[in-house]
Design a protein around this motif. Structure first.
Motif, PDB file in Angstrom:
ATOM      1  N   ARG A   1      19.476  -8.605   5.157  1.00  0.00           N
ATOM      2  CA  ARG A   1      19.932  -7.377   4.502  1.00  0.00           C
ATOM      3  C   ARG A   1      19.162  -6.176   5.050  1.00  0.00           C
ATOM      4  O   ARG A   1      17.942  -6.204   5.156  1.00  0.00           O
ATOM      5  CB  ARG A   1      19.728  -7.480   2.989  1.00  0.00           C
ATOM      6  CG  ARG A   1      20.584  -8.555   2.342  1.00  0.00           C
ATOM      7  CD  ARG A   1      20.347  -8.624   0.845  1.00  0.00           C
ATOM      8  NE  ARG A   1      21.189  -9.642   0.226  1.00  0.00           N
ATOM      9  CZ  ARG A   1      20.753 -10.592  -0.576  1.00  0.00           C
ATOM     10  NH1 ARG A   1      19.463 -10.660  -0.873  1.00  0.00           N
ATOM     11  NH2 ARG A   1      21.586 -11.464  -1.103  1.00  0.00           N
ATOM     12  N   LEU A   2      19.906  -5.127   5.355  1.00  0.00           N
ATOM     13  CA  LEU A   2      19.342  -3.877   5.842  1.00  0.00           C
ATOM     14  C   LEU A   2      19.849  -2.752   4.959  1.00  0.00           C
ATOM     15  O   LEU A   2      21.058  -2.682   4.681  1.00  0.00           O
ATOM     16  CB  LEU A   2      19.739  -3.623   7.300  1.00  0.00           C
ATOM     17  CG  LEU A   2      19.351  -4.719   8.304  1.00  0.00           C
ATOM     18  CD1 LEU A   2      19.973  -4.444   9.661  1.00  0.00           C
ATOM     19  CD2 LEU A   2      17.830  -4.815   8.427  1.00  0.00           C
ATOM     20  N   GLY A   3      18.949  -1.875   4.516  1.00  0.00           N
ATOM     21  CA  GLY A   3      19.412  -0.829   3.626  1.00  0.00           C
ATOM     22  C   GLY A   3      18.357   0.203   3.303  1.00  0.00           C
ATOM     23  O   GLY A   3      17.348   0.344   3.993  1.00  0.00           O
ATOM     24  N   ILE A   4      18.618   0.923   2.205  1.00  0.00           N
ATOM     25  CA  ILE A   4      17.773   2.031   1.753  1.00  0.00           C
ATOM     26  C   ILE A   4      17.379   1.785   0.300  1.00  0.00           C
ATOM     27  O   ILE A   4      18.200   1.383  -0.524  1.00  0.00           O
ATOM     28  CB  ILE A   4      18.513   3.378   1.866  1.00  0.00           C
ATOM     29  CG1 ILE A   4      18.831   3.689   3.317  1.00  0.00           C
ATOM     30  CG2 ILE A   4      17.681   4.511   1.256  1.00  0.00           C
ATOM     31  CD1 ILE A   4      17.613   3.925   4.180  1.00  0.00           C
TER      32      ILE A   4
ATOM     33  N   TYR B   1       9.477  -0.045   4.243  1.00  0.00           N
ATOM     34  CA  TYR B   1       8.662   0.969   4.912  1.00  0.00           C
ATOM     35  C   TYR B   1       9.029   2.335   4.343  1.00  0.00           C
ATOM     36  O   TYR B   1      10.198   2.727   4.349  1.00  0.00           O
ATOM     37  CB  TYR B   1       8.896   0.965   6.418  1.00  0.00           C
ATOM     38  CG  TYR B   1       8.194   2.109   7.118  1.00  0.00           C
ATOM     39  CD1 TYR B   1       6.806   2.116   7.245  1.00  0.00           C
ATOM     40  CD2 TYR B   1       8.918   3.190   7.612  1.00  0.00           C
ATOM     41  CE1 TYR B   1       6.153   3.175   7.862  1.00  0.00           C
ATOM     42  CE2 TYR B   1       8.276   4.246   8.230  1.00  0.00           C
ATOM     43  CZ  TYR B   1       6.887   4.238   8.351  1.00  0.00           C
ATOM     44  OH  TYR B   1       6.250   5.291   8.955  1.00  0.00           O
ATOM     45  N   LYS B   2       8.052   3.059   3.834  1.00  0.00           N
ATOM     46  CA  LYS B   2       8.272   4.358   3.192  1.00  0.00           C
ATOM     47  C   LYS B   2       8.355   5.448   4.250  1.00  0.00           C
ATOM     48  O   LYS B   2       7.431   5.654   5.028  1.00  0.00           O
ATOM     49  CB  LYS B   2       7.133   4.649   2.214  1.00  0.00           C
ATOM     50  CG  LYS B   2       7.342   5.893   1.366  1.00  0.00           C
ATOM     51  CD  LYS B   2       6.232   6.019   0.332  1.00  0.00           C
ATOM     52  CE  LYS B   2       6.465   7.210  -0.592  1.00  0.00           C
ATOM     53  NZ  LYS B   2       5.414   7.307  -1.633  1.00  0.00           N
ATOM     54  N   PHE B   3       9.488   6.181   4.288  1.00  0.00           N
ATOM     55  CA  PHE B   3       9.648   7.253   5.265  1.00  0.00           C
ATOM     56  C   PHE B   3       9.758   8.631   4.627  1.00  0.00           C
ATOM     57  O   PHE B   3       9.820   9.637   5.344  1.00  0.00           O
ATOM     58  CB  PHE B   3      10.863   6.992   6.160  1.00  0.00           C
ATOM     59  CG  PHE B   3      12.181   7.022   5.448  1.00  0.00           C
ATOM     60  CD1 PHE B   3      12.910   8.193   5.344  1.00  0.00           C
ATOM     61  CD2 PHE B   3      12.711   5.859   4.896  1.00  0.00           C
ATOM     62  CE1 PHE B   3      14.130   8.214   4.700  1.00  0.00           C
ATOM     63  CE2 PHE B   3      13.931   5.876   4.251  1.00  0.00           C
ATOM     64  CZ  PHE B   3      14.649   7.059   4.149  1.00  0.00           C
TER      65      PHE B   3
ATOM     66  N   HIS C   1      12.656   4.422   1.119  1.00  0.00           N
ATOM     67  CA  HIS C   1      12.116   3.355   1.959  1.00  0.00           C
ATOM     68  C   HIS C   1      13.249   2.723   2.762  1.00  0.00           C
ATOM     69  O   HIS C   1      14.392   2.628   2.292  1.00  0.00           O
ATOM     70  CB  HIS C   1      11.470   2.249   1.119  1.00  0.00           C
ATOM     71  CG  HIS C   1      10.391   2.709   0.196  1.00  0.00           C
ATOM     72  ND1 HIS C   1       9.065   2.376   0.370  1.00  0.00           N
ATOM     73  CD2 HIS C   1      10.437   3.472  -0.925  1.00  0.00           C
ATOM     74  CE1 HIS C   1       8.345   2.892  -0.603  1.00  0.00           C
ATOM     75  NE2 HIS C   1       9.162   3.570  -1.409  1.00  0.00           N
ATOM     76  N   PHE C   2      12.926   2.267   3.951  1.00  0.00           N
ATOM     77  CA  PHE C   2      13.815   1.373   4.690  1.00  0.00           C
ATOM     78  C   PHE C   2      13.636  -0.046   4.147  1.00  0.00           C
ATOM     79  O   PHE C   2      12.526  -0.454   3.803  1.00  0.00           O
ATOM     80  CB  PHE C   2      13.505   1.388   6.185  1.00  0.00           C
ATOM     81  CG  PHE C   2      13.910   2.652   6.881  1.00  0.00           C
ATOM     82  CD1 PHE C   2      15.230   3.074   6.877  1.00  0.00           C
ATOM     83  CD2 PHE C   2      12.968   3.426   7.550  1.00  0.00           C
ATOM     84  CE1 PHE C   2      15.610   4.243   7.525  1.00  0.00           C
ATOM     85  CE2 PHE C   2      13.328   4.588   8.194  1.00  0.00           C
ATOM     86  CZ  PHE C   2      14.649   5.000   8.174  1.00  0.00           C
TER      87      PHE C   2
ATOM     88  N   ASN D   1       0.851  -1.184   0.000  1.00  0.00           N
ATOM     89  CA  ASN D   1       0.000   0.000   0.000  1.00  0.00           C
ATOM     90  C   ASN D   1       0.888   1.235   0.000  1.00  0.00           C
ATOM     91  O   ASN D   1       2.045   1.172  -0.420  1.00  0.00           O
ATOM     92  CB  ASN D   1      -0.949  -0.023   1.202  1.00  0.00           C
ATOM     93  CG  ASN D   1      -0.204  -0.215   2.511  1.00  0.00           C
ATOM     94  OD1 ASN D   1       0.911   0.265   2.672  1.00  0.00           O
ATOM     95  ND2 ASN D   1      -0.826  -0.911   3.457  1.00  0.00           N
ATOM     96  N   THR D   2       0.368   2.336   0.498  1.00  0.00           N
ATOM     97  CA  THR D   2       1.111   3.593   0.416  1.00  0.00           C
ATOM     98  C   THR D   2       2.428   3.546   1.173  1.00  0.00           C
ATOM     99  O   THR D   2       3.452   4.030   0.686  1.00  0.00           O
ATOM    100  CB  THR D   2       0.246   4.747   0.962  1.00  0.00           C
ATOM    101  OG1 THR D   2      -0.983   4.791   0.244  1.00  0.00           O
ATOM    102  CG2 THR D   2       0.977   6.077   0.809  1.00  0.00           C
ATOM    103  N   ASN D   3       2.444   2.954   2.351  1.00  0.00           N
ATOM    104  CA  ASN D   3       3.623   3.000   3.215  1.00  0.00           C
ATOM    105  C   ASN D   3       4.393   1.697   3.305  1.00  0.00           C
ATOM    106  O   ASN D   3       5.587   1.707   3.591  1.00  0.00           O
ATOM    107  CB  ASN D   3       3.221   3.444   4.631  1.00  0.00           C
ATOM    108  CG  ASN D   3       2.717   4.866   4.679  1.00  0.00           C
ATOM    109  OD1 ASN D   3       3.233   5.731   3.989  1.00  0.00           O
ATOM    110  ND2 ASN D   3       1.689   5.107   5.484  1.00  0.00           N
ATOM    111  N   PHE D   4       3.739   0.563   3.110  1.00  0.00           N
ATOM    112  CA  PHE D   4       4.391  -0.729   3.277  1.00  0.00           C
ATOM    113  C   PHE D   4       4.365  -1.504   1.963  1.00  0.00           C
ATOM    114  O   PHE D   4       3.357  -1.531   1.257  1.00  0.00           O
ATOM    115  CB  PHE D   4       3.698  -1.551   4.374  1.00  0.00           C
ATOM    116  CG  PHE D   4       3.837  -0.965   5.746  1.00  0.00           C
ATOM    117  CD1 PHE D   4       4.950  -1.232   6.522  1.00  0.00           C
ATOM    118  CD2 PHE D   4       2.849  -0.140   6.267  1.00  0.00           C
ATOM    119  CE1 PHE D   4       5.073  -0.690   7.788  1.00  0.00           C
ATOM    120  CE2 PHE D   4       2.958   0.412   7.526  1.00  0.00           C
ATOM    121  CZ  PHE D   4       4.083   0.127   8.296  1.00  0.00           C
ATOM    122  N   HIS D   5       5.505  -2.161   1.651  1.00  0.00           N
ATOM    123  CA  HIS D   5       5.596  -3.007   0.475  1.00  0.00           C
ATOM    124  C   HIS D   5       6.320  -4.299   0.842  1.00  0.00           C
ATOM    125  O   HIS D   5       7.096  -4.351   1.801  1.00  0.00           O
ATOM    126  CB  HIS D   5       6.364  -2.317  -0.661  1.00  0.00           C
ATOM    127  CG  HIS D   5       5.631  -1.183  -1.292  1.00  0.00           C
ATOM    128  ND1 HIS D   5       5.559   0.062  -0.723  1.00  0.00           N
ATOM    129  CD2 HIS D   5       4.934  -1.107  -2.452  1.00  0.00           C
ATOM    130  CE1 HIS D   5       4.861   0.872  -1.495  1.00  0.00           C
ATOM    131  NE2 HIS D   5       4.464   0.188  -2.560  1.00  0.00           N
TER     132      HIS D   5
END
Length: 275
Positions: free
Chosen positions: A267-270, A229-231, A236-237, A168-172
């Motif tokens: 994996r953690l990233g942008i 997560y869209k910030f 997104h994170f 959705n708008t904020n979560f993928h």
């Protein structure tokens, strides 16, 4: 009788009936209050592309195969311990209107092992000295002296994955899998040789031919679940648990003992969306 129509914003075709049982007349009517949209709202994840940068703490599981059925594998397992592993990479992803996606990039991975070799038993004489500097007692301390060093296994790869993205708008979320194509591998360190003593190993023509590793380990397989997560408007994170399996061992085919890693990580990233 004629039917009066409300004014609106677009032309539509309205069926009008004369005297209830009369003939049907097709009358073009302007400015109807009914608005027809020509656009179909697709998936919020579709028709977009983005770049990602990530780093991952990993855990590697080493598997041995011994065609000679010797006792050397057990000795090596006793002297080698997993120490640490990590990976980092850049990649590009294209998501189509139906939610299907394709991604590719470059990935660097390193696995570190600790090598411990028992060089022998040590007996040390210890003297006890009082405040006046006189020796009041002595005793023997017995122990084992170890030789410690670290082994490093490094790879540069091109992962290619097919997936499906939803959200959705904020979560993928993007579920994906595909091949990992090794470009180059290099290793260095120490292990136990056939005579039970430490020997150095490496990759390439300069390494000991009896303990030489390949500079290309071929194709592997990877699968992952990418969570976003869209910030901000375009950023997104990323958090992505994944697994990687190598089909081919790292060692030269002529060696009786073959080794390969299976790696799991987070994996953690942008992620940066492209306009």
């Amino acid at each position: 009788n004629d039917v009066a129509l409300m004014p609106g914003s677009r032309d539509i075709i309205v069926l009008m009936k004369e005297n209830l049982f009369g003939k049907l007349a097709i009358v073009p009517v302007k400015n109807s209050a009914i608005k027809i949209s020509e656009e179909c709202p697709g998936s919020p994840s579709g028709n977009q592309s983005y770049f990602e940068a990530y780093i991952s703490p990993d855990y590697a599981i080493k598997k041995y195969t011994d065609t000679a059925n010797s006792s050397l594998v057990a000795v090596r397992k006793g002297s080698l311990r997993y120490h640490s592993a990590y990976s980092a990479g850049l990649r590009y992803t294209k998501v189509f209107s139906n939610g299907m996606s394709i991604r590719a990039g470059f990935n660097f991975s390193q696995v570190n092992e600790k090598f411990s070799y028992a060089q022998g038993n040590v007996v040390q004489l210890v003297y006890v000295i009082n405040n006046q500097g006189d020796t009041t007692d002595s005793y023997y301390v017995r122990g084992t002296r170890y030789r410690n060093s670290y082994n490093h296994y490094r790879t540069i790869d091109v992962p290619v994955a097919i997936g499906y993205e939803m959200g959705n708008t904020n979560f993928h979320a993007n579920i994906n899998a595909g091949p990992v194509i090794n470009i180059y591998s290099w290793q260095n360190g120490e292990t136990i040789g056939v005579d039970g003593s430490p020997v150095k190993f490496g990759s390439g023509s300069n390494a000991n031919s009896d303990y030489q590793y390949k500079t290309n380990i071929g194709i592997g397989f990877t699968a992952a679940a990418s969570l976003y997560y869209k910030f901000s408007e375009r950023c997104h994170f990323l958090a992505e648990p994944y697994v990687r399996y190598n089909f081919a061992p790292m060692n030269r085919e002529t060696l009786s003992i073959q080794e390969k890693f299976t790696t799991i990580g987070l994996r953690l990233g942008i992620r940066v969306d492209l306009k």
